[in-house]
Design a protein around this motif. Structure first.
Motif, short mmCIF file in Angstrom:
data_model
loop_
_atom_site.label_atom_id
_atom_site.label_comp_id
_atom_site.label_asym_id
_atom_site.label_seq_id
_atom_site.Cartn_x
_atom_site.Cartn_y
_atom_site.Cartn_z
N PHE A 99 0.88 -0.95 -0.20
CA PHE A 99 0.58 -0.43 -0.26
C PHE A 99 1.07 1.34 0.20
CE2 PHE A 99 0.86 -0.80 4.72
CZ PHE A 99 1.26 0.45 5.27
N TRP A 100 0.33 2.26 -0.51
CA TRP A 100 1.01 3.24 -0.68
C TRP A 100 0.99 4.17 1.29
CZ3 TRP A 100 3.91 4.51 -4.22
CH2 TRP A 100 3.96 3.28 -5.82
N ASN A 101 1.93 4.60 1.55
CA ASN A 101 2.21 5.98 2.35
C ASN A 101 2.37 7.74 2.13
OD1 ASN A 101 1.12 6.05 5.57
ND2 ASN A 101 3.62 6.55 5.30
N VAL A 102 1.34 7.98 2.25
CA VAL A 102 2.15 9.89 1.69
C VAL A 102 1.84 11.01 2.88
CG1 VAL A 102 0.40 11.10 -0.07
CG2 VAL A 102 0.83 8.92 -0.23
N ASN A 103 2.52 11.38 2.74
CA ASN A 103 2.37 12.31 3.71
C ASN A 103 3.05 13.74 3.29
OD1 ASN A 103 2.97 11.85 7.22
ND2 ASN A 103 3.60 9.90 5.35
N PHE A 104 1.86 14.83 3.53
CA PHE A 104 2.45 16.44 2.65
C PHE A 104 2.94 17.34 3.95
CE2 PHE A 104 -2.08 14.55 1.35
CZ PHE A 104 -1.96 14.99 0.10
N VAL B 273 1.43 26.79 -4.15
CA VAL B 273 2.63 26.26 -4.76
C VAL B 273 2.45 24.06 -4.34
CG1 VAL B 273 5.22 25.35 -4.92
CG2 VAL B 273 4.32 28.03 -5.15
N THR B 274 2.17 24.29 -5.51
CA THR B 274 2.21 22.76 -5.26
C THR B 274 3.43 22.14 -5.44
OG1 THR B 274 -0.06 22.11 -6.49
CG2 THR B 274 1.74 19.90 -6.14
N PRO B 275 3.50 21.16 -4.11
CA PRO B 275 5.46 20.74 -3.48
C PRO B 275 4.77 18.98 -4.60
CG PRO B 275 3.98 20.60 -1.34
CD PRO B 275 2.87 20.81 -2.97
N GLU B 276 6.55 19.65 -4.76
CA GLU B 276 6.91 18.26 -5.66
C GLU B 276 7.16 16.84 -5.30
OE1 GLU B 276 11.42 16.61 -7.40
OE2 GLU B 276 11.27 18.12 -6.14
N ILE B 277 6.37 15.73 -5.95
CA ILE B 277 6.18 14.01 -5.66
C ILE B 277 7.71 13.62 -5.38
CG2 ILE B 277 4.92 12.45 -5.57
CD1 ILE B 277 2.74 13.61 -6.97
N VAL B 278 7.99 13.28 -4.14
CA VAL B 278 8.81 12.81 -3.91
C VAL B 278 8.98 10.96 -4.17
CG1 VAL B 278 11.13 11.93 -3.42
CG2 VAL B 278 10.60 14.40 -3.89
N PHE B 279 8.87 10.14 -4.60
CA PHE B 279 8.99 8.67 -3.95
C PHE B 279 10.30 8.15 -3.28
CE2 PHE B 279 5.82 8.99 -7.89
CZ PHE B 279 4.89 7.98 -7.13
N CYS B 280 9.82 7.27 -2.23
CA CYS B 280 11.10 7.45 -1.13
C CYS B 280 10.85 6.17 -0.14
CB CYS B 280 11.43 8.87 -1.13
SG CYS B 280 10.26 9.24 0.48
N ASP C 199 11.40 9.50 3.87
CA ASP C 199 9.86 9.53 3.80
C ASP C 199 10.13 11.12 5.09
OD1 ASP C 199 10.19 8.01 6.42
OD2 ASP C 199 8.59 7.57 6.06
N VAL C 200 10.35 10.97 6.14
CA VAL C 200 11.23 12.26 7.07
C VAL C 200 11.55 13.53 6.41
CG1 VAL C 200 11.56 12.88 9.61
CG2 VAL C 200 10.98 10.10 9.44
N ASP C 201 12.99 12.75 5.92
CA ASP C 201 14.04 13.89 5.42
C ASP C 201 12.97 14.67 4.49
OD1 ASP C 201 16.07 15.35 4.84
OD2 ASP C 201 16.54 14.13 3.10
N VAL C 202 12.22 14.33 3.76
CA VAL C 202 11.78 14.26 2.26
C VAL C 202 10.25 15.50 2.70
CG1 VAL C 202 10.41 13.65 0.53
CG2 VAL C 202 12.21 12.41 0.63
N LYS D 189 8.06 18.58 0.95
CA LYS D 189 7.64 18.04 0.11
C LYS D 189 7.00 16.56 0.66
CE LYS D 189 12.55 18.94 -3.22
NZ LYS D 189 14.03 18.35 -2.99
N ILE D 190 6.03 16.25 -1.15
CA ILE D 190 5.18 14.84 -0.99
C ILE D 190 6.31 13.99 -0.18
CG2 ILE D 190 2.87 14.70 -1.49
CD1 ILE D 190 2.26 16.92 -2.48
N SER D 191 5.77 13.04 0.08
CA SER D 191 6.77 11.76 0.27
C SER D 191 5.94 10.83 0.51
CB SER D 191 7.54 11.85 1.77
OG SER D 191 6.25 11.62 3.28
N VAL D 192 6.09 10.28 -0.74
CA VAL D 192 5.38 8.68 -0.99
C VAL D 192 6.38 7.08 -1.36
CG1 VAL D 192 3.68 7.60 -2.98
CG2 VAL D 192 3.83 9.96 -2.16
N THR D 193 5.42 6.81 0.06
CA THR D 193 6.32 4.96 -0.10
C THR D 193 5.43 4.01 0.02
OG1 THR D 193 7.48 6.27 1.88
CG2 THR D 193 7.72 4.57 1.29
#
Length: 233
Positions: A158-163, A171-178, A212-215, A220-224
């Motif tokens: 499953f995906w875990n997303v943090n804004f 401004v829409t933050p960059e999505i970063v897969f991490c 994810d914490v650093d992103v 940025k939007i962290s997606v794991t």
């Protein structure tokens, strides 16, 4: 598409209403959520007592149980065969080790256990930067959904997303897969006559570069992608 929407902050929380609004751009969503907040309850389930359900409409079912209970009951009876289970948007981050305690993550994890695609959403809050802006988070969620619906998600994931918490703006933050961080939170306690009271500061938690914490803390939007099979080779 058809969505089952849950959370751990309660059926009337601002975050879940924002998530339902974002999902409405892609299909029909029904809320199956707890009657009250269950933050930090983890993957607790109710199996030795009745679980009362108050179905207030076709798209709102209030469950007197945990987030994992909500997903189970939703999939079995209330919202059968959804395309996705969406959980959140949590009032606060669910990063690194948080996902093991998070009811938000548990609702998505239970869906993955049941063979359904799922996403857990959380809004990191730092009041020194700005109060949460749920209208803005709704827009960000819609953007992330548009991206993730086209991404591969294998069974048992499953995906875990943090804004991030950002100053006011459009401004829409960059999505970063991490990757999922394994750093510890700030373990600070105040020792009182009644016992030890946790006083850790969330924004001072450990963080590994690029995880994810650093992103998220970097704006940025962290997606794991979280994998249920956590066994070591």
């Amino acid at each position: 598409m058809k969505f089952l929407i849950s959370n751990d902050d309660g059926f009337d929380a601002e975050g879940i209403l924002a998530l339902k609004e974002a999902a409405s751009s892609f299909g029909q969503g029904a809320i199956v959520a707890p009657d009250q907040g269950y933050s930090g309850c983890g993957h607790r389930v109710t199996d030795k007592a009745p679980i009362r359900v108050d179905s207030r409409s076709d798209d709102l079912h209030v469950v007197y149980g945990t987030p994992a209970d909500c997903t189970r009951l939703g999939l079995v009876k209330l919202v059968p065969d959804p395309d996705w289970v969406l959980s959140g948007i949590n009032h606060g981050g669910n990063l690194a080790g948080d996902i093991f305690m998070s009811g938000t993550a548990a609702a998505a994890r239970e869906a993955a256990i049941s063979g359904k695609k799922a996403i857990a959403f959380s809004q990191y809050i730092n009041l020194e930067v700005s109060p949460p802006n749920w209208e803005r988070t709704t827009l960000w969620t819609r953007h992330v959904l548009n991206v993730l619906f086209d991404k591969e998600l294998k069974p048992g994931q499953f995906w875990n997303v943090n804004f991030p918490a950002l100053p006011a703006g459009d401004v829409t933050p960059e999505i970063v897969f991490c990757r999922h961080d394994t750093s510890q939170v700030d373990l600070t306690y105040e020792w009182t006559a009644e016992g030890a009271m946790y006083r850790g500061i969330y924004r001072e938690r450990g963080r590994r570069p690029g995880c994810d914490v650093d992103v998220c803390f970097s704006g940025k939007i962290s997606v794991t992608r979280i994998q249920l099979d956590a066994s070591a080779e």
